[in-house]
Design an enzyme around this catalytic site. Structure first.
Site, PDB file in Angstrom:
ATOM      1  N   ALA A  82       0.840  -1.201   0.000  1.00  0.00           N
ATOM      2  CA  ALA A  82       0.000   0.000   0.000  1.00  0.00           C
ATOM      3  C   ALA A  82       0.867   1.240   0.000  1.00  0.00           C
ATOM      4  O   ALA A  82       2.064   1.179   0.254  1.00  0.00           O
ATOM      5  CB  ALA A  82      -0.917   0.004   1.216  1.00  0.00           C
ATOM      6  N   ASN A  83       0.251   2.372  -0.291  1.00  0.00           N
ATOM      7  CA  ASN A  83       0.915   3.663  -0.187  1.00  0.00           C
ATOM      8  C   ASN A  83       0.438   4.357   1.070  1.00  0.00           C
ATOM      9  O   ASN A  83      -0.664   4.097   1.557  1.00  0.00           O
ATOM     10  CB  ASN A  83       0.568   4.533  -1.395  1.00  0.00           C
ATOM     11  N   ARG A  84       1.241   5.279   1.547  1.00  0.00           N
ATOM     12  CA  ARG A  84       0.892   6.041   2.731  1.00  0.00           C
ATOM     13  C   ARG A  84      -0.058   7.167   2.309  1.00  0.00           C
ATOM     14  O   ARG A  84       0.349   8.127   1.678  1.00  0.00           O
ATOM     15  CB  ARG A  84       2.178   6.642   3.285  1.00  0.00           C
TER      16      ARG A  84
END
Ligand code: C5P
Length: 222
Positions: A29-31
């Site tokens: 995932a991305n932040r």
């Protein structure tokens, strides 16, 4: 009307991270909290627009009056965006995973016997670039976001051209800037006209200012 200049206009906003599965319980995932994208969806709705919010997984409530479509992966996000077209305005705020595991496992991977294992990745579609591509369904105004870790405004200028969007909102995500998950943001608006640095302000204020500029651009009002 004067305070709702986007009545009759359709807007598409992407927000949040994407989750790219490794196996049934793990993902890449991305932040991204989704706060900035949700605030933009709300601001466009407040100005009268008919807003579709295509969102990756977040913990945020749906802004009142906004139609929200939940997705997990970049490819699901692209498909949902395509279904939402045609629109007048597209604002791509989502932190889309640039890569996904090539062959996600259908069973949970075991720690043994091989640790660590290499993860093979393949590139995801670029939703902003797809939406920006010239054609009959291209929105009148396409806005992208770019998280840059320091004064990489020259990169943002090139990124706007490479992606084919009209405006690119570059935000400073240097560790010291404390932007991720925060209520504030510091952005520069990159357009054909040049680079306009905005002061640090709440994400809601960034959203309101952007929505005002969008309305002014589309209808010469707001
Ligand atoms: O290239 P970079 O990821 O920095 O670009 C960020 C912009 O591109 C954001 O507007 C983001 O929503 C969009 N993007 C996208 N699809 C991708 C990667 C980025 O729409 N696969």
């Amino acid at each position: 009307s004067a305070d709702r200049p986007l009545i009759g206009r359709k807007a598409l906003v992407t927000a949040g991270p994407t989750h790219e599965p490794i196996d049934p319980v793990r993902f890449i995932a991305n932040r991204s909290s989704g706060k900035q994208g949700y605030a933009i969806a709300a601001a466009l709705h407040d100005m009268g627009a008919d807003v579709t919010l295509v969102s990756g997984p977040t913990t945020l409530p749906t802004p009142a009056g906004v139609q929200r479509i939940d997705v997990e992966t970049a490819r699901e996000m692209l498909a949902a965006c395509r279904r939402a077209l045609p629109v007048d305005i597209a604002v791509c705020v989502a932190a889309v995973g640039d890569w996904r595991p090539t062959a996600p496992s259908t069973v949970k991977l075991k720690k043994t016997p091989v640790t660590p294992r290499a993860l093979e990745l393949i590139e995801n579609p670029d939703i902003l670039a797809e939406i920006s591509r010239p054609g009959p369904e291209r929105p009148q105004l396409v806005v992208g976001f770019a998280a840059e870790t320091d004064a990489h405004l020259a990169d943002a200028v090139h990124k706007r051209q490479r992606k084919g969007c009209d405006w690119l909102v570059a935000n400073d995500v240097s560790p010291g800037a404390d932007i991720f998950g925060s209520a504030e943001n510091q952005v520069s608006l990159v357009s054909e006209a040049g680079v306009d640095p905005w002061p640090r302000m709440p994400k809601n204020a960034v959203a309101a200012r952007l929505a005002t500029l969008i309305a002014r651009h589309l209808v010469g009002d707001g």
